[in-house]
Design a protein around this motif. Sequence first.
Motif, short mmCIF file in Angstrom:
data_model
loop_
_atom_site.label_atom_id
_atom_site.label_comp_id
_atom_site.label_asym_id
_atom_site.label_seq_id
_atom_site.Cartn_x
_atom_site.Cartn_y
_atom_site.Cartn_z
N HIS A 18 34.91 -27.53 11.21
CA HIS A 18 34.90 -27.24 12.65
C HIS A 18 34.36 -28.47 13.39
N ARG A 21 34.21 -28.57 17.38
CA ARG A 21 33.16 -27.69 17.88
C ARG A 21 31.78 -28.27 17.60
N SER A 22 31.63 -28.85 16.43
CA SER A 22 30.34 -29.45 16.05
C SER A 22 30.02 -30.67 16.91
N ALA A 25 28.90 -29.58 20.33
CA ALA A 25 27.53 -29.06 20.28
C ALA A 25 26.52 -30.20 20.17
N SER A 293 24.12 -24.00 23.37
CA SER A 293 25.38 -24.39 22.73
C SER A 293 25.27 -24.35 21.21
N VAL A 297 27.27 -21.94 18.55
CA VAL A 297 28.04 -22.48 17.43
C VAL A 297 27.58 -21.86 16.12
N SER A 301 29.63 -19.56 13.52
CA SER A 301 29.75 -19.96 12.12
C SER A 301 29.38 -18.80 11.19
#
Length: 406
Positions: A18, A21-22, A25, A293, A297, A301
């Motif tokens: 991901h 997305r990571s 963040a 954030s 996330v 996960s």
Amino acid sequence: MIGNDIVLALSMRSVRLHLLRSVLAALGIVIGVVAIASIGMMGANMTLSVTEQLSDMANKLTVTPYTGGGGGMMMGPGGGGGGSSSDDDTITRDQFRTIERIVAKYGTAYTVRSESDRIEIGSETGRATIYGLDAEIIRKILTVETGEYPKSTTSVVVGPTLAERRGLKIGSKIDIGDPDKGSTTTVRVVGILEERGMSMDLSTDMAIIGTDKLFTGIYGGEGEFNQVNVVVNDLNNIATVKAAIESELNKKEDTVTVQDSSRMMESITATVSTMTTFVMAIAGISLLVAAVSIFNVMMMSVNERVREIGILRSIGTQRTEILRMFIYEAGILGLVGATIGAVASIVIGYIVVLGMVGTAEYFFAPSSIGYVPMAMAVGAAICIVTGVYPAWRASNLDPIEALRAE
């Protein structure tokens, strides 16, 4: 039970799967670290710069006539009082001799006469502070940038700001006084001083400085002074000298006010520090946004990997290992974000300091650059703390229920 290296590998695998997305963040952490570090460094550089500018006056005392103001800052042109008008608002020669006697073993003392008056240069008129100082004191405490020191009662030196604004040069003539109220005195500029900046004892940048004889020839007041300035050789003796002067001259009643320049320096630096802390607190809001954030996330996960958690638990993985797996994931995001933020904050912080303070001379001073690791640690810690609840939730999932999840 699985090894720590496998737990870490699973955490890194989740970050890679991901990646976008990571990255988003971690970007919040980057912004927060840059904001806190840059503002902290700006404040530290501003404080160091102001302290350096004021350090030259930290060893000075100004003695002015007591006006019943309780020791407050005087607003006269000399930084300590206005022109001489009566015995009550001047320091006498006897008082000066007493101060000289007290100060003799600690430093030097000198008298200052000052008056704000009308001046005329060619066809232009305005106002300026006129100082009367002993000729030797002028040479000792003031630095002439161009020209020479005054040698007669008709020659003066002027501050650089006054010279620039009024177009004064060596040889320029200045008429001091109001012709409608009496005679005027014409003086010739023989020197222009170096810029002195903010000062509590003498504000010479917008002033005209002549000898005592010139001043008393214009305004009278022989044996009367607006203030006495004391320069102490050792900063540690400031309090001792101040107490001795107050004790001697204010024995029966308050006759003088002694102002400590170092207190003004402490007040200014404290104000700058408070402002920096306040702005840093505002910048810290960006880290709170980043924390939300990261939390989001991590919760996503956990929800996406419920079945994976069930499988790991069914083959003997301990709850503490599941907990570490998700905390490691949050830690990776925090460490990457904080590292990138630290590098970016050095570059951006340098630009901010140069633009806001005007100099980066103190940028790599410990009190300045120290904000980088501090902001880095705060950013990484926020990530780990934010990841604790999602990690705890993941470790406490029922293995059977987790295996049934789609």
